[in-house]
Design a protein around this motif. Sequence first.
Motif, PDB file in Angstrom:
ATOM      1  N   ALA A 232       0.832  -1.203   0.000  1.00  0.00           N
ATOM      2  CA  ALA A 232       0.000   0.000   0.000  1.00  0.00           C
ATOM      3  C   ALA A 232       0.866   1.252   0.000  1.00  0.00           C
ATOM      4  N   SER A 233       1.946   1.226   0.752  1.00  0.00           N
ATOM      5  CA  SER A 233       2.857   2.370   0.800  1.00  0.00           C
ATOM      6  C   SER A 233       3.492   2.612  -0.566  1.00  0.00           C
ATOM      7  N   GLU A 234       3.937   1.541  -1.210  1.00  0.00           N
ATOM      8  CA  GLU A 234       4.545   1.683  -2.527  1.00  0.00           C
ATOM      9  C   GLU A 234       3.536   2.189  -3.555  1.00  0.00           C
ATOM     10  N   ALA A 235       2.292   1.730  -3.432  1.00  0.00           N
ATOM     11  CA  ALA A 235       1.248   2.181  -4.352  1.00  0.00           C
ATOM     12  C   ALA A 235       0.987   3.676  -4.180  1.00  0.00           C
ATOM     13  N   GLU A 236       1.020   4.138  -2.919  1.00  0.00           N
ATOM     14  CA  GLU A 236       0.806   5.563  -2.665  1.00  0.00           C
ATOM     15  C   GLU A 236       1.972   6.390  -3.205  1.00  0.00           C
ATOM     16  N   GLN A 237       3.189   5.884  -3.064  1.00  0.00           N
ATOM     17  CA  GLN A 237       4.346   6.582  -3.621  1.00  0.00           C
ATOM     18  C   GLN A 237       4.229   6.705  -5.136  1.00  0.00           C
ATOM     19  N   LEU A 238       3.798   5.634  -5.782  1.00  0.00           N
ATOM     20  CA  LEU A 238       3.637   5.651  -7.236  1.00  0.00           C
ATOM     21  C   LEU A 238       2.572   6.645  -7.665  1.00  0.00           C
ATOM     22  N   ARG A 239       1.449   6.667  -6.926  1.00  0.00           N
ATOM     23  CA  ARG A 239       0.363   7.589  -7.267  1.00  0.00           C
ATOM     24  C   ARG A 239       0.814   9.038  -7.180  1.00  0.00           C
ATOM     25  N   ILE A 240       1.507   9.372  -6.089  1.00  0.00           N
ATOM     26  CA  ILE A 240       1.962  10.745  -5.893  1.00  0.00           C
ATOM     27  C   ILE A 240       3.029  11.113  -6.925  1.00  0.00           C
ATOM     28  N   THR A 243       1.472  11.910 -10.261  1.00  0.00           N
ATOM     29  CA  THR A 243       0.805  13.215 -10.228  1.00  0.00           C
ATOM     30  C   THR A 243       1.821  14.345 -10.367  1.00  0.00           C
ATOM     31  N   LEU A 244       2.925  14.240  -9.658  1.00  0.00           N
ATOM     32  CA  LEU A 244       3.962  15.277  -9.705  1.00  0.00           C
ATOM     33  C   LEU A 244       4.637  15.341 -11.063  1.00  0.00           C
ATOM     34  N   LEU A 245       4.775  14.198 -11.729  1.00  0.00           N
ATOM     35  CA  LEU A 245       5.423  14.165 -13.045  1.00  0.00           C
ATOM     36  C   LEU A 245       4.601  14.876 -14.119  1.00  0.00           C
ATOM     37  N   ASP A 246       3.329  15.102 -13.837  1.00  0.00           N
ATOM     38  CA  ASP A 246       2.495  15.823 -14.803  1.00  0.00           C
ATOM     39  C   ASP A 246       2.945  17.272 -14.942  1.00  0.00           C
ATOM     40  N   ASP A 247       3.586  17.814 -13.879  1.00  0.00           N
ATOM     41  CA  ASP A 247       3.918  19.240 -13.885  1.00  0.00           C
ATOM     42  C   ASP A 247       5.388  19.552 -13.577  1.00  0.00           C
ATOM     43  N   LEU A 248       6.156  18.525 -13.142  1.00  0.00           N
ATOM     44  CA  LEU A 248       7.523  18.806 -12.705  1.00  0.00           C
ATOM     45  C   LEU A 248       8.541  17.950 -13.449  1.00  0.00           C
ATOM     46  N   PRO A 249       9.794  18.413 -13.539  1.00  0.00           N
ATOM     47  CA  PRO A 249      10.859  17.578 -14.098  1.00  0.00           C
ATOM     48  C   PRO A 249      11.070  16.338 -13.237  1.00  0.00           C
ATOM     49  N   VAL A 250      11.697  15.335 -13.834  1.00  0.00           N
ATOM     50  CA  VAL A 250      11.881  14.049 -13.165  1.00  0.00           C
ATOM     51  C   VAL A 250      12.573  14.199 -11.810  1.00  0.00           C
ATOM     52  N   ALA A 255      12.279  14.048  -5.873  1.00  0.00           N
ATOM     53  CA  ALA A 255      12.676  14.624  -4.582  1.00  0.00           C
ATOM     54  C   ALA A 255      11.458  15.013  -3.747  1.00  0.00           C
ATOM     55  N   LEU A 256      10.468  15.602  -4.396  1.00  0.00           N
ATOM     56  CA  LEU A 256       9.262  16.023  -3.677  1.00  0.00           C
ATOM     57  C   LEU A 256       8.443  14.816  -3.229  1.00  0.00           C
ATOM     58  N   ALA A 257       8.369  13.797  -4.071  1.00  0.00           N
ATOM     59  CA  ALA A 257       7.646  12.573  -3.695  1.00  0.00           C
ATOM     60  C   ALA A 257       8.290  11.903  -2.484  1.00  0.00           C
ATOM     61  N   ALA A 258       9.618  11.930  -2.428  1.00  0.00           N
ATOM     62  CA  ALA A 258      10.324  11.355  -1.291  1.00  0.00           C
ATOM     63  C   ALA A 258      10.010  12.125  -0.020  1.00  0.00           C
ATOM     64  N   ARG A 259       9.960  13.448  -0.110  1.00  0.00           N
ATOM     65  CA  ARG A 259       9.641  14.263   1.064  1.00  0.00           C
ATOM     66  C   ARG A 259       8.222  14.021   1.548  1.00  0.00           C
ATOM     67  N   ILE A 260       7.296  13.848   0.622  1.00  0.00           N
ATOM     68  CA  ILE A 260       5.885  13.672   0.989  1.00  0.00           C
ATOM     69  C   ILE A 260       5.625  12.293   1.587  1.00  0.00           C
ATOM     70  N   THR A 261       6.205  11.279   0.973  1.00  0.00           N
ATOM     71  CA  THR A 261       5.876   9.894   1.351  1.00  0.00           C
ATOM     72  C   THR A 261       6.874   9.248   2.312  1.00  0.00           C
ATOM     73  N   ALA A 272      10.831   7.215 -11.512  1.00  0.00           N
ATOM     74  CA  ALA A 272      10.379   8.335 -12.356  1.00  0.00           C
ATOM     75  C   ALA A 272      10.988   8.259 -13.751  1.00  0.00           C
ATOM     76  N   LEU A 273      12.238   7.870 -13.838  1.00  0.00           N
ATOM     77  CA  LEU A 273      12.889   7.718 -15.148  1.00  0.00           C
ATOM     78  C   LEU A 273      12.198   6.666 -15.988  1.00  0.00           C
ATOM     79  N   SER A 274      11.772   5.574 -15.332  1.00  0.00           N
ATOM     80  CA  SER A 274      11.094   4.514 -16.075  1.00  0.00           C
ATOM     81  C   SER A 274       9.721   4.951 -16.553  1.00  0.00           C
ATOM     82  N   LEU A 275       9.116   5.864 -15.793  1.00  0.00           N
ATOM     83  CA  LEU A 275       7.774   6.362 -16.162  1.00  0.00           C
ATOM     84  C   LEU A 275       7.862   7.440 -17.251  1.00  0.00           C
TER      85      LEU A 275
END
Length: 278
Positions: A232-240, A243-250, A255-261, A272-275
């Motif tokens: 569940a934790s990994e799924a939440e990290q992927l979801r966030i 979402t961030l990749l829609d507007d931010l560089p990889v 970095a922001l996903a790591a801070r949030i999750t 992120a590179l794979s996505l």
Amino acid sequence: MPGQLYVVATPIGNLGDMVPRAVEVLHAVDLIAAEDTRHSGRLLKHLGIDTPLVAYHDHSDERQMGRVLDMLVQGQTVALISDAGTPLISDPGYRLVREARLQDIRVTPIPGACAAIAALSASGLPSDRFSFEGFPPPKTAARVKRFETLAESAQTMIFYESPHRILDTLRDMITTFGPDREAVLAREITKTFETFLTGTLTTILQQVCADSNQQKGEMVVMVKGNVDAVSASEAEQLRILKTLLDDLPVKQAAALAARITGGRKNALYQLALSLRPD
């Protein structure tokens, strides 16, 4: 100059586990503060140590702690020991160590046996992340409530338990963690009748119920973390991250996903590179 407080581990069963440095320290100090002087007196006699011995535990009054601190302030040395294992690990000593540090008295650990770590090392359960939970509450309602707060934990959990509560504790663990949760019961570690029971909480309870010998001695119960919680934790990290990749560089999104999750920055960057390989 202030003296020095040594926090000295003692064997949890096999006297051969007493480390040489601990013996040297107990010989050399001015005073040994022990949880139970009668119990520790037998160990010291076995080791040929005649250092003065006084009782100290977390229920000792302020005067007793004051006497020990006065010796330390005056430049003398004191060794703190518990009945077995490493002091302060679900054993007395916290108040004394804290007060010594507040008074700028040097506190030195003398490592040795610890039932929790010894049990985990031989359990076969994941050991890269674990939490030591000490003794569960003695009353059923409080015990279940404690287990409920841990039910989603993804790390291996280590508990101490007494023989007369082991059956009730295993039943409450089944209720909260589930009957099929993997666990290990380590009993009488380093002693003649050392036993490790491995399986689900249900099978371990059945073994303990069927054999009264498994209801005796010092016990460590280890419960595997909730694997579904990891997913569940990994799924939440992927979801966030998506979402961030829609507007931010990889790099910034990772970095922001790591801070949030609380996830690992490098792992999220690779994900992120794979996505978005561009």
